[in-house]
Design an enzyme around this catalytic site. Sequence first.
Site, mmCIF file in Angstrom:
data_model
loop_
_atom_site.group_PDB
_atom_site.id
_atom_site.type_symbol
_atom_site.label_atom_id
_atom_site.label_comp_id
_atom_site.label_asym_id
_atom_site.label_seq_id
_atom_site.Cartn_x
_atom_site.Cartn_y
_atom_site.Cartn_z
ATOM 1 N N HIS A 1 10.554 19.717 25.986
ATOM 2 C CA HIS A 1 9.976 19.461 27.230
ATOM 3 C C HIS A 1 9.468 17.580 27.078
ATOM 4 C CE1 HIS A 1 6.024 20.617 26.397
ATOM 5 N NE2 HIS A 1 5.927 20.160 26.414
ATOM 6 N N PHE B 1 -1.951 8.155 9.248
ATOM 7 C CA PHE B 1 -3.467 8.457 10.396
ATOM 8 C C PHE B 1 -3.879 6.604 10.380
ATOM 9 C CE2 PHE B 1 -3.042 11.752 7.278
ATOM 10 C CZ PHE B 1 -3.212 12.843 7.722
ATOM 11 N N ARG C 1 0.584 -1.482 -0.096
ATOM 12 C CA ARG C 1 0.050 0.026 0.179
ATOM 13 C C ARG C 1 0.847 0.974 -0.227
ATOM 14 N NH1 ARG C 1 -5.576 1.187 1.231
ATOM 15 N NH2 ARG C 1 -4.519 2.917 3.389
ATOM 16 N N VAL C 2 2.288 0.993 0.412
ATOM 17 C CA VAL C 2 3.053 2.381 0.361
ATOM 18 C C VAL C 2 3.081 2.729 -1.515
ATOM 19 C CG1 VAL C 2 5.354 0.967 -0.040
ATOM 20 C CG2 VAL C 2 4.754 3.368 1.714
ATOM 21 N N HIS D 1 9.149 24.587 23.305
ATOM 22 C CA HIS D 1 10.274 23.875 24.370
ATOM 23 C C HIS D 1 10.874 22.509 24.875
ATOM 24 C CE1 HIS D 1 13.513 25.898 27.270
ATOM 25 N NE2 HIS D 1 13.077 25.044 28.158
ATOM 26 N N GLY E 1 0.384 16.845 18.725
ATOM 27 C CA GLY E 1 -0.002 17.121 20.030
ATOM 28 C C GLY E 1 0.541 18.889 20.969
ATOM 29 N N ASN F 1 2.274 21.036 36.098
ATOM 30 C CA ASN F 1 1.889 21.164 35.532
ATOM 31 C C ASN F 1 0.654 22.375 36.166
ATOM 32 O OD1 ASN F 1 -0.391 21.249 32.988
ATOM 33 N ND2 ASN F 1 0.949 19.338 32.296
ATOM 34 N N ASP F 2 0.018 23.062 35.467
ATOM 35 C CA ASP F 2 -0.169 24.205 36.024
ATOM 36 C C ASP F 2 -1.559 24.176 35.428
ATOM 37 O OD1 ASP F 2 1.514 25.777 36.699
ATOM 38 O OD2 ASP F 2 1.995 26.611 34.198
ATOM 39 N N TYR G 1 -10.670 1.922 9.468
ATOM 40 C CA TYR G 1 -10.198 0.101 9.006
ATOM 41 C C TYR G 1 -9.454 0.438 10.493
ATOM 42 C CZ TYR G 1 -9.518 -5.156 8.855
ATOM 43 O OH TYR G 1 -9.192 -6.149 8.679
#
Length: 344
Positions: free
Chosen positions: A160, A308, A22-23, A158, A153, A71-72, A312
């Site tokens: 981290h 993605f 498929r590539v 920076h 995401g 974490n804020d 399927y």
Amino acid sequence: AEHQHTRYNPLRDDWVLVSAHRVKRPWQGQLEKPPPEDVPRWDPNNPLCPGATRANGEVNPQYEGTFIFPNDFPALQPDAPEPDDSDHPLFRAAAARGVCKVMCFHPWSDLTLPLMSLAEIRAVIDAWAELAAELGASYPWVQIFENKGAMMGCSNPHPHCQVWASSFLPNEARLEDRTQRQHLSQHGVPMLLEYAEQEARRKERLVVENTDWLVVVPYWATWPFQTLLLPRRHVCRLQDLRDSERDSLASIMQRLLIKYDNLFEVSFPYSMGWHGAPTGPYLEDCGHWQLHAHYYPPLLRSATVRKFMVGYEMLAQVQRDLTPEQAAERLRSLPEVHYRQRTE
């Protein structure tokens, strides 16, 4: 290499469909924007920079190495109340408590892990181990993870990672705990220790190795250039690593991440995370566990074409577009000098 088949993943007790042909199909879908190459080294408006003000009004110190802070906007808090009792077994809830921390790797925003020195990477590893031990004294699961790049995401360039400690075993941890426990019971050896020995001997999926560690594209890989980082010795947790193993871990991480960046000559996006044995009440019964790190990068054909997981993959079974052996060969053949540091 040419015909579709399925492969079993013993760590997750599931299967992946491999469809290497498929590539070759033409691509007219989504094209991603390559990550920016002109990230400023210091930006007063970047809340992770030394001396910058974060969203809660706190000012970061002028840190010169790693920097860890709560974490804020934490997904887990230590004092969350118990949920109400359910009136039906199909509507169950359970308590979820914990803490979330952010760890900056370096004071410079334009310096990712593959461009850091071995001493600087070693400092990151030491901070990981210290956090794992500290939080693991109170919580059964400590998840160290890095989302690198906007494609995965990450909202801040920076360098981290995040560390979430939870009062429960998350789904992936619970699954890996079961499969590794079963393998030890049935075969008398920890699963990933046996797997590392097999891959070191076979070589066909090996990407890089040294005295203490090896990196492979796992036989059951889902993402195109997914890798698995494994110690050669039986080690349950990051905090159990010897000094020499931490040094060699810094080296092999740098080599792998340079290869990733060199693949498409771009700051390679990925999500990675450490899976070590559960802690807290589980400290005494984890001989079936083997420490390991997963790297899940999304890029497939180029710096702008990603894999993605839809259709399927979401509704039936995960599927990949090239064999793990092909992916390993491409990564293995890449130079170990970063493309931004070449002299020719």
